[in-house]
Motif scaffolding. Structure first.
Motif, PDB file in Angstrom:
ATOM      1  N   PRO A 270      14.157  -2.347 -16.446  1.00 43.77           N
ATOM      2  CA  PRO A 270      12.946  -2.930 -17.020  1.00 43.77           C
ATOM      3  C   PRO A 270      12.243  -2.020 -18.026  1.00 43.77           C
ATOM      4  N   LEU A 271      12.475  -0.703 -17.922  1.00 42.97           N
ATOM      5  CA  LEU A 271      11.739   0.211 -18.800  1.00 42.97           C
ATOM      6  C   LEU A 271      12.587   0.823 -19.912  1.00 42.97           C
ATOM      7  N   LEU A 272      13.894   0.595 -19.881  1.00 43.52           N
ATOM      8  CA  LEU A 272      14.752   1.259 -20.860  1.00 43.52           C
ATOM      9  C   LEU A 272      15.484   0.274 -21.760  1.00 43.52           C
TER      10      LEU A 272
ATOM     11  N   ALA B 199      12.218   9.407  -6.729  1.00 42.25           N
ATOM     12  CA  ALA B 199      11.111   9.136  -5.807  1.00 42.25           C
ATOM     13  C   ALA B 199       9.844   8.662  -6.529  1.00 42.25           C
ATOM     14  N   GLY B 200       9.750   8.957  -7.823  1.00 46.96           N
ATOM     15  CA  GLY B 200       8.573   8.504  -8.580  1.00 46.96           C
ATOM     16  C   GLY B 200       7.703   9.647  -9.070  1.00 46.96           C
ATOM     17  N   LYS B 201       8.232  10.856  -9.124  1.00 51.08           N
ATOM     18  CA  LYS B 201       7.425  12.017  -9.527  1.00 51.08           C
ATOM     19  C   LYS B 201       6.941  11.877 -10.969  1.00 51.08           C
ATOM     20  N   THR B 202       7.884  11.551 -11.865  1.00 48.88           N
ATOM     21  CA  THR B 202       7.526  11.497 -13.281  1.00 48.88           C
ATOM     22  C   THR B 202       6.498  10.401 -13.544  1.00 48.88           C
TER      23      THR B 202
ATOM     24  N   LYS C 135       2.621  10.962 -14.874  1.00 50.94           N
ATOM     25  CA  LYS C 135       2.025  10.277 -16.032  1.00 50.94           C
ATOM     26  C   LYS C 135       0.699   9.609 -15.645  1.00 50.94           C
ATOM     27  N   PHE C 136       0.650   9.026 -14.423  1.00 47.93           N
ATOM     28  CA  PHE C 136      -0.602   8.387 -13.997  1.00 47.93           C
ATOM     29  C   PHE C 136      -1.720   9.417 -13.878  1.00 47.93           C
ATOM     30  N   VAL C 137      -1.384  10.615 -13.391  1.00 44.00           N
ATOM     31  CA  VAL C 137      -2.396  11.671 -13.276  1.00 44.00           C
ATOM     32  C   VAL C 137      -2.917  12.032 -14.668  1.00 44.00           C
TER      33      VAL C 137
ATOM     34  N   ASN D 223      17.749   5.775 -13.416  1.00 43.35           N
ATOM     35  CA  ASN D 223      18.123   5.518 -14.816  1.00 43.35           C
ATOM     36  C   ASN D 223      17.382   6.408 -15.798  1.00 43.35           C
ATOM     37  N   ASN D 224      16.235   6.916 -15.373  1.00 44.59           N
ATOM     38  CA  ASN D 224      15.424   7.726 -16.283  1.00 44.59           C
ATOM     39  C   ASN D 224      15.065   9.040 -15.599  1.00 44.59           C
ATOM     40  N   SER D 225      16.096   9.755 -15.199  1.00 46.87           N
ATOM     41  CA  SER D 225      15.880  10.964 -14.412  1.00 46.87           C
ATOM     42  C   SER D 225      15.519  12.146 -15.316  1.00 46.87           C
ATOM     43  N   SER D 226      14.439  12.843 -14.991  1.00 49.38           N
ATOM     44  CA  SER D 226      14.085  14.038 -15.781  1.00 49.38           C
ATOM     45  C   SER D 226      15.035  15.144 -15.363  1.00 49.38           C
ATOM     46  N   ARG D 227      15.725  15.707 -16.306  1.00 51.59           N
ATOM     47  CA  ARG D 227      16.693  16.754 -15.983  1.00 51.59           C
ATOM     48  C   ARG D 227      16.120  18.128 -16.313  1.00 51.59           C
ATOM     49  N   PHE D 228      14.823  18.257 -16.243  1.00 55.01           N
ATOM     50  CA  PHE D 228      14.170  19.551 -16.443  1.00 55.01           C
ATOM     51  C   PHE D 228      12.884  19.552 -15.620  1.00 55.01           C
TER      52      PHE D 228
ATOM     53  N   LYS E 293       0.887  -1.182   0.000  1.00 56.33           N
ATOM     54  CA  LYS E 293       0.000   0.000   0.000  1.00 56.33           C
ATOM     55  C   LYS E 293       0.913   1.217   0.000  1.00 56.33           C
ATOM     56  N   ILE E 294       1.245   1.673  -1.215  1.00 53.14           N
ATOM     57  CA  ILE E 294       2.295   2.694  -1.304  1.00 53.14           C
ATOM     58  C   ILE E 294       1.778   4.110  -1.075  1.00 53.14           C
ATOM     59  N   TYR E 295       0.472   4.275  -1.106  1.00 47.93           N
ATOM     60  CA  TYR E 295      -0.084   5.625  -0.935  1.00 47.93           C
ATOM     61  C   TYR E 295      -0.716   5.790   0.451  1.00 47.93           C
TER      62      TYR E 295
ATOM     63  N   PRO F 220       7.602   1.878  -5.125  1.00 49.13           N
ATOM     64  CA  PRO F 220       7.691   0.425  -4.894  1.00 49.13           C
ATOM     65  C   PRO F 220       8.788  -0.232  -5.732  1.00 49.13           C
ATOM     66  N   TYR F 221       9.232   0.455  -6.771  1.00 46.97           N
ATOM     67  CA  TYR F 221      10.249  -0.068  -7.702  1.00 46.97           C
ATOM     68  C   TYR F 221       9.840  -1.378  -8.367  1.00 46.97           C
ATOM     69  N   TYR F 222       8.574  -1.685  -8.389  1.00 51.51           N
ATOM     70  CA  TYR F 222       8.084  -2.801  -9.208  1.00 51.51           C
ATOM     71  C   TYR F 222       6.609  -2.569  -9.503  1.00 51.51           C
ATOM     72  N   ASP F 223       6.091  -3.252 -10.506  1.00 51.60           N
ATOM     73  CA  ASP F 223       4.696  -3.012 -10.885  1.00 51.60           C
ATOM     74  C   ASP F 223       3.760  -3.743  -9.942  1.00 51.60           C
ATOM     75  N   ILE F 224       3.007  -3.000  -9.175  1.00 55.57           N
ATOM     76  CA  ILE F 224       2.049  -3.636  -8.268  1.00 55.57           C
ATOM     77  C   ILE F 224       0.819  -3.990  -9.112  1.00 55.57           C
TER      78      ILE F 224
HETATM   79  N1  ATP Z   1       4.355   3.808  -8.841  1.00 59.80           N
HETATM   80  C1  ATP Z   1       5.379   3.144  -9.348  1.00 59.80           C
HETATM   81  N2  ATP Z   1       5.287   1.840  -9.640  1.00 59.80           N
HETATM   82  C2  ATP Z   1       6.322   1.149 -10.121  1.00 59.80           C
HETATM   83  N3  ATP Z   1       7.550   1.666 -10.344  1.00 59.80           N
HETATM   84  C3  ATP Z   1       7.724   2.969 -10.068  1.00 59.80           C
HETATM   85  C4  ATP Z   1       6.661   3.788  -9.566  1.00 59.80           C
HETATM   86  N4  ATP Z   1       7.132   5.023  -9.376  1.00 59.80           N
HETATM   87  C5  ATP Z   1       8.403   5.010  -9.769  1.00 59.80           C
HETATM   88  N5  ATP Z   1       8.775   3.777 -10.179  1.00 59.80           N
HETATM   89  C6  ATP Z   1      10.107   3.355 -10.650  1.00 59.80           C
HETATM   90  O1  ATP Z   1      11.070   4.275 -10.154  1.00 59.80           O
HETATM   91  C7  ATP Z   1      11.799   4.873 -11.222  1.00 59.80           C
HETATM   92  C8  ATP Z   1      12.077   6.323 -10.886  1.00 59.80           C
HETATM   93  O2  ATP Z   1      10.875   7.044 -10.880  1.00 59.80           O
HETATM   94  P1  ATP Z   1      10.714   8.488 -11.557  1.00 59.80           P
HETATM   95  O3  ATP Z   1      11.522   8.571 -12.806  1.00 59.80           O
HETATM   96  O4  ATP Z   1       9.264   8.771 -11.663  1.00 59.80           O
HETATM   97  O5  ATP Z   1      11.411   9.389 -10.439  1.00 59.80           O
HETATM   98  P2  ATP Z   1      11.468  10.985 -10.360  1.00 59.80           P
HETATM   99  O6  ATP Z   1      11.045  11.350  -8.991  1.00 59.80           O
HETATM  100  O7  ATP Z   1      10.720  11.587 -11.491  1.00 59.80           O
HETATM  101  O8  ATP Z   1      13.019  11.212 -10.499  1.00 59.80           O
HETATM  102  P3  ATP Z   1      13.805  12.430 -11.206  1.00 59.80           P
HETATM  103  O9  ATP Z   1      13.564  13.644 -10.353  1.00 59.80           O
HETATM  104  O10 ATP Z   1      15.215  11.934 -11.173  1.00 59.80           O
HETATM  105  O11 ATP Z   1      13.260  12.534 -12.591  1.00 59.80           O
HETATM  106  C9  ATP Z   1      10.925   4.688 -12.457  1.00 59.80           C
HETATM  107  O12 ATP Z   1      11.707   4.603 -13.622  1.00 59.80           O
HETATM  108  C10 ATP Z   1      10.210   3.387 -12.170  1.00 59.80           C
HETATM  109  O13 ATP Z   1      11.044   2.301 -12.527  1.00 59.80           O
END
Ligand code: ATP
Length: 660
Positions: A309-311, A155-158, A162-164, A201-206, A85-87, A99-103
């Motif tokens: 897993p995503l790249l 932390a999962g912001k991006t 996208k989910f929003v 691995n997929n950090s938004s740099r903006f 229960k991540i929220y 969670p770093y994995y697909d729930i």
């Molecule tokens: N709700 C989620 N369920 C599953 N995996 C997730 C979830 N949120 C984030 N992740 C995993 O964590 C990784 C990092 O998340 P994300 O890129 O959203 O971070 P961020 O906060 O946007 O970081 P940055 O500020 O560096 O861009 C994602 O590539 C994905 O693999």
């Protein structure tokens, strides 16, 4: 805290541990840990908190805890996280743990349907609940809404932004492909604006502010993305385990052979702008086989591909091309984008050496002549013009002698390196602006009644150190809203007094005497230096309460910093020692006039248009001779005002699981 009842007391690694109070001192308590009977320790009174009766029970809203304190809040989130229960809510704020994995099913179509039109709190905490609340508020209040997403990198912001977007476009779209386009645009933005960092691995740099626009009937009509503060230093250099923007590797790994040859592409280790960072591609065991050997760096061959897993650089190239097509980019424009990316790579490979003449200037090394040719060809420039503009700069004398005479000043090797890198940064960031503009053209709308904006504050965590202004703006805004809420609900909560740190903001941002303006002034000097800049800061603010010299620090490590090597700023949250080495260099994104003129007048229409409408190109001729100076500091100040936050913000805070 009642006798014999468990309490949360500090733990060196876990944050808190359960124990009981066995003795009470003047300002400390003797605690016996539940798990280590007999092994008592002392803890300061203000760091010991009452625990819930059942520490394994969790609640959906932290406000429902019997005792709400730092320890119970963390424990509640931890217990919930262990059950996927991540929220968790804190009233109308949502906390999320990555969670770093697909729930399974967490974001499915059924879940989207479930949350539609449901009030906050009637269903388990979810990002969809926040999105729906924003929608309903927009509808009822007839007012645009904003969702603020903050958290540290990774932390999962991006992902959650996208989910929003998906939730809103799926639930309240009109069924036209506009909804899809808004989501489709992401891979393109990510290719040009995301990169591998040590944390993500997929950090938004903006930073970005995405608006979903709705018509009078509250249906989605279009979208708009504003971006701010693309990390430009990454274009020229990355730390060893990090990479440049994904597009560079995707192009090297996935471009068809004809494009590869046309743009003279090779493996990442052959380009200076890539080879000081990690040169491996993202691939799986299978997709790695699709990448030809001559496209792989020795590092990739030796250590194998990067795994995520995503790249997947090879596959992502193909997916990006599909996304480009879907959002309306034709083949010519696609090739234009790739050509400029390749041009930036070749630009980085141009090397300089001392000219050996009395002028003290430099020349392009013979080994770089092929690179120079490729770069000029890809960016639509005359090879000779590029050579001259990279090794000298045109100035107009403004004092003494013949006023108004144009002179050509030869550049030293270091200056030419800086000029080359400034050109690369300017070209790539213009390209990124263009990508965002094109993305915005894909979901046009004639008029909109209201919008829901999602602000993804990249690197918000770091703002505590270097962006008081933004932090204070958000904190102040949020605090005001909370206090209004308490009053409305009739809660007898004492008003929380807020320490105004405007004096600190002024110290950094004030015109002329602020640190950023002093730094800009330093950059304009004929021989700028970090030491001179630091001395000026100290001299201008000798008795400022917020500023002091490093030797007055309580920490030995800071006391070793010389007075002309740094300064300490007393921020609201504590003192930070800023070492000023390379401040001058890092503040300088200046494109000197010769280069700016050269690129603005490229033979290539696409490149020329990238530099059209630029504030700098408009008046470049009027500014003849003056170094056209674009400071990082000033851009930082400007871009803070970019997002328009409307209506009541709905707050999401993402936590990296590593923190809990
Ligand atoms: N709700 C989620 N369920 C599953 N995996 C997730 C979830 N949120 C984030 N992740 C995993 O964590 C990784 C990092 O998340 P994300 O890129 O959203 O971070 P961020 O906060 O946007 O970081 P940055 O500020 O560096 O861009 C994602 O590539 C994905 O693999």
């Amino acid at each position: 805290m009642e006798d014999g009842k468990p309490v949360w007391a500090p733990h060196p690694t876990d944050g808190f541990q359960l124990g009981t109070i066995v003795d009470i001192g003047a300002d400390s308590l003797t605690i016996e840990p539940l798990k280590q009977k007999g092994k008592t320790f002392l803890a300061p009174v203000n760091q010991v908190f009452p625990a819930e009766d059942d520490v394994n029970k969790h609640v959906e809203d932290n406000c429902s805890l019997m005792y709400l304190n730092e320890a119970t809040l963390l424990n509640n989130i931890r217990v919930r996280y262990s059950k996927d229960k991540i929220y968790t809510f804190v009233a109308n704020i949502l906390i999320a743990v990555n969670p770093y994995y697909d729930i399974p099913k967490l974001y499915s179509q059924e879940t989207i349907k479930k949350y539609r039109g449901r009030s906050l709190g009637t269903l388990p905490p979810h990002v969809y609940a926040i999105a729906d609340k924003a929608y309903r508020d927009m509808k009822v209040l007839k007012m645009s809404q904003s969702i603020i997403v903050s958290g540290e990198s990774g932390a999962g912001k991006t992902e959650n932004t996208k989910f929003v977007l998906r939730y809103l476009t799926t639930s309240y779209g009109t069924g036209q492909d506009i909804d899809e386009r808004i989501v489709e645009a992401n891979p393109l933005l990510e290719a040009f604006g995301n990169a591998k960092t040590v944390r993500n691995n997929n950090s938004s740099r903006f930073g970005k502010f995405v608006e979903i626009h709705f018509n009078e009937k509250n249906a989605v009509v279009g979208g708009f993305v504003s971006h701010y503060l693309l990390e430009k230093s990454r274009i020229c250099r990355q730390s060893p385990e990090e990479r440049n923007y994904h597009i560079f590797y995707r192009l090297c790994a996935g471009a068809p052979e004809d494009i590869r040859q046309k743009f003279h592409l090779s493996s990442p280790d052959t380009f200076r702008y890539l080879n000081r960072g990690c040169t491996r591609f993202f691939a799986t065991k299978d997709t790695d086989k699709h990448i030809m050997q001559n496209r792989k760096s020795p590092e990739h061959t030796k250590s194998g591909p990067l795994k995520d897993p995503l790249l997947d650089d090879h596959g992502d190239f193909a997916r990006m091309c599909v996304a480009m097509k879907k959002i309306g980019l034709d083949d010519t424009e696609k090739l234009d984008l790739f050509r400029v990316v390749a041009g930036v790579l070749h630009l980085g490979n141009i090397d300089f050496e001392e000219a050996g003449s009395t002028s003290g200037g430099c020349a392009i090394k013979n080994q770089s002549s092929q690179t120079l040719e490729h770069c000029a060809e890809l960016l639509g420039l005359e090879e000779e013009d590029l050579r001259v503009s990279l090794t000298s700069r045109v100035m107009l004398t403004t004092a003494g002698g013949a006023k108004g005479t144009v002179i050509k000043v030869p550049l030293k090797v270091e200056q030419a390196n800086n000029a080359r890198d400034a050109l690369a940064k300017a070209v790539y960031s213009r390209l990124f602006d263009h990508v965002v503009t094109r993305v915005n053209q894909c979901f046009p709308f004639d008029s909109s009644a209201n919008f829901i904006g999602v602000l993804d504050i990249a690197g918000f965590g770091q703002y505590h150190n270097n962006n008081n202004n933004k932090t204070s703006e958000f904190q102040g805004f949020y605090r005001e809203r909370e206090q209004e809420l308490y009053q409305r609900e009739g809660l007898g909560v004492n008003e929380v007094h807020y320490v105004d740190n405007q004096d600190c903001i002024d110290l950094v941002e004030a015109k002329v005497v602020g640190i950023l303006d002093i730094l800009d002034e330093e950059n304009r000097l004929p021989q700028p230096s970090d030491q001179h800049f630091t001395d000026t800061v100290h001299n201008k603010h000798k008795n400022h309460f917020r500023l002091t010299v490093p030797r007055k620090s309580k920490l030995t490590v800071h006391r070793n910093v010389r007075d002309d090597e740094g300064f300490i700023i007393r921020h609201f949250a504590g003192a930070v020692c800023y070492e000023t080495t390379k401040f001058v260099e890092k503040n300088n994104d200046a494109l000197h006039m010769s280069l700016e003129c050269l690129i603005s007048e490229s033979k290539d229409r696409f490149v020329r248009e990238l530099f059209e409408n630029s504030n700098n190109s408009k008046d470049v001729k009027q500014k003849a001779g003056k170094l056209s100076f674009i400071s990082v500091g000033n851009k930082f100040k400007l871009s803070q005002n970019t997002p328009r936050l409307n209506g009541a913000p709905n707050w999401l805070s993402w936590e990296n699981s590593g923190l809990i």
